[in-house]
Scaffold this active site. Structure first.
Site, short mmCIF file in Angstrom:
data_model
loop_
_atom_site.label_atom_id
_atom_site.label_comp_id
_atom_site.label_asym_id
_atom_site.label_seq_id
_atom_site.Cartn_x
_atom_site.Cartn_y
_atom_site.Cartn_z
N LYS A 1 5.03 -1.16 -12.37
CA LYS A 1 4.03 -0.15 -11.97
C LYS A 1 4.29 1.19 -12.65
CE LYS A 1 1.97 1.52 -7.60
NZ LYS A 1 2.07 1.36 -6.11
N GLU B 1 7.15 5.47 -1.89
CA GLU B 1 7.29 4.64 -3.10
C GLU B 1 8.11 5.35 -4.17
OE1 GLU B 1 2.86 2.79 -3.13
OE2 GLU B 1 4.24 2.05 -4.65
N GLU C 1 -0.10 -6.84 -4.33
CA GLU C 1 1.13 -6.06 -4.55
C GLU C 1 2.11 -6.39 -3.43
OE1 GLU C 1 0.55 -1.93 -3.53
OE2 GLU C 1 2.19 -1.25 -4.83
N ASN D 1 8.42 -1.80 -8.82
CA ASN D 1 7.31 -2.47 -8.14
C ASN D 1 6.59 -3.24 -9.24
OD1 ASN D 1 4.94 -3.17 -6.84
ND2 ASN D 1 4.73 -1.20 -5.77
N CYS E 1 -2.01 -1.33 -7.76
CA CYS E 1 -2.42 -0.40 -6.72
C CYS E 1 -2.85 0.98 -7.20
CB CYS E 1 -1.34 -0.31 -5.66
SG CYS E 1 -2.01 0.23 -4.11
N ASN F 1 -1.72 -2.44 -1.89
CA ASN F 1 -1.47 -2.21 -0.47
C ASN F 1 -1.94 -0.77 -0.22
OD1 ASN F 1 1.56 -3.94 0.61
ND2 ASN F 1 0.19 -4.52 -1.00
N1 ING Z 1 -1.02 2.76 -2.44
C1 ING Z 1 -1.98 3.69 -2.52
C2 ING Z 1 -3.14 3.50 -3.48
O1 ING Z 1 -3.25 4.22 -4.48
C3 ING Z 1 -2.32 5.52 -1.27
C4 ING Z 1 -1.58 5.11 -2.47
C5 ING Z 1 -1.62 5.63 -0.09
C6 ING Z 1 -3.69 5.70 -1.31
C7 ING Z 1 -2.30 5.95 1.08
C8 ING Z 1 -4.38 6.03 -0.14
C9 ING Z 1 -3.69 6.14 1.05
O2 ING Z 1 -3.98 2.69 -3.15
C10 ING Z 1 -0.20 2.24 -3.39
N2 ING Z 1 0.65 1.29 -2.95
O3 ING Z 1 -0.23 2.62 -4.56
#
Ligand code: ING
Length: 313
Positions: A128, A147, A47, A111, A173, A198
């Site tokens: 996304k 986001e 991502e 995204n 993600c 990420n």
């Molecule tokens: N990131 C995360 C994910 O679902 C997240 C959201 C942020 C999870 C912080 C855990 C900790 O893996 C994205 N970019 O969706």
């Protein structure tokens, strides 16, 4: 004859704020060359694979973040990647931020992931669906995860496309944490789901989850793969990026739910697996024969409700 798709999960280490797109594209091409040496036909990048994870900062004037977005794909910065992949006959999936201006002049920020076939043709671009984090600045946080400020959610949903001699789907993600993501693609016969991520190790709303990030990452992709009889390729941008420690653990998961390849580092690292797409039928035609065993008439809440509705006491 089995349909073997040799896939490479091209994990990236950190992309710092001052890393140019040109320098990042050179890293992507280096991973492409490694993939070619291993006979890989499809390379999956993470991502937001062209820039640092910029939603970790909040800017009041969102146009100050415009430089983190691509306005087209390919473009001058990414054309070398497209050209080299076509020369090598390798397809790829690339995650990035897209700024899109509609005919009516409205600007939209997504995204996205773009899937490119081995001949260089663009198969599809996925936006996304599940946008995590928060909409407004939260200055007390150690870092933002804004986001929901920087990206609009997809209104197109999850597609499955005929490519690489199979049925390929995409998610990004946070999508991987929601069973609906896999099932909507499973109901389209998906045989391989490509997912960049990420994921910060530190989860600000509940730090008790930090130590479980790796467990949860594997849990959701293994269960999604097994319950839908599909391969799942999860690819991280990991390591310490602008001071934020992010999960690596890129992996390739079989339709059985078994992890067949997993990254060992949080740096640029290619992992490879020969994926037999015909293996999917072992699950799709038996345990998870949807048409025979599912009871959609019992599942109404899944599409009629967003949140929880408690039983009347
Ligand atoms: N990131 C995360 C994910 O679902 C997240 C959201 C942020 C999870 C912080 C855990 C900790 O893996 C994205 N970019 O969706």
């Amino acid at each position: 004859m089995s349909r073997i798709l040799t896939v490479g999960a091209a994990q990236l280490g950190p992309i710092q704020r001052d890393h140019s797109r040109a320098s990042v594209v050179q890293r992507l091409i280096a991973l492409l060359h490694q993939a070619h040496d291993h006979g890989v036909q499809l390379v999956v990048f993470p991502e937001l694979a062209l820039t640092t994870f910029f939603p970790r900062w909040f800017v009041d004037d969102i146009s100050e973040a415009d430089h983190w977005y691509e306005t087209s794909m390919p473009n001058a910065d990414t054309q070398p990647l497209f050209d080299e992949a076509k020369r090598l006959g390798i397809g790829f999936c690339l995650g990035y931020a897209l700024i899109h201006t509609e005919a009516d002049g409205t600007t939209h920020r997504y995204n996205v992931q773009t899937l490119v076939e081995r001949d260089g043709s663009i198969v599809a671009t996925y936006r996304k669906v599940h946008i995590p984090g928060h909409e407004h600045n939260e200055p007390d946080r150690p870092f933002q995860h804004a986001e929901r400020y920087y990206f609009e959610p997809s209104t197109e949903g999850f597609g499955v496309w005929r490519a690489f001699d199979g049925l390929i789907g995409m998610m990004i993600c946070n999508d991987r944490r929601w069973p609906e993501s896999y099932r909507v693609m499973g109901l389209q016969g998906v045989e391989m789901i490509l997912c960049g991520y990420n994921t910060p190790i530190h989860y600000v709303p509940d730090p008790s989850q930090d130590i479980l990030q790796g467990f949860h990452n594997a849990l959701v992709m293994q269960s999604g793969a097994y319950q839908n009889g599909t391969w799942v390729v999860g690819v991280a941008k990991g390591g310490v990026e602008e001071g934020v420690d992010s999960l690596g653990q890129s992996m390739i998961v079989a339709p059985s739910g078994q992890i067949v390849a997993e990254a060992l580092t949080t740096d640029d690292e290619l992992i490879v697996a020969r994926c037999d797409l015909d293996w999917c039928a072992r699950y799709k035609d038996t345990l998870f024969d949807f048409d025979r065993y599912r009871r959609p008439e019992m599942y109404g809440r899944i599409t009629s409700q967003r949140g929880t509705v408690l039983p009347n006491d």
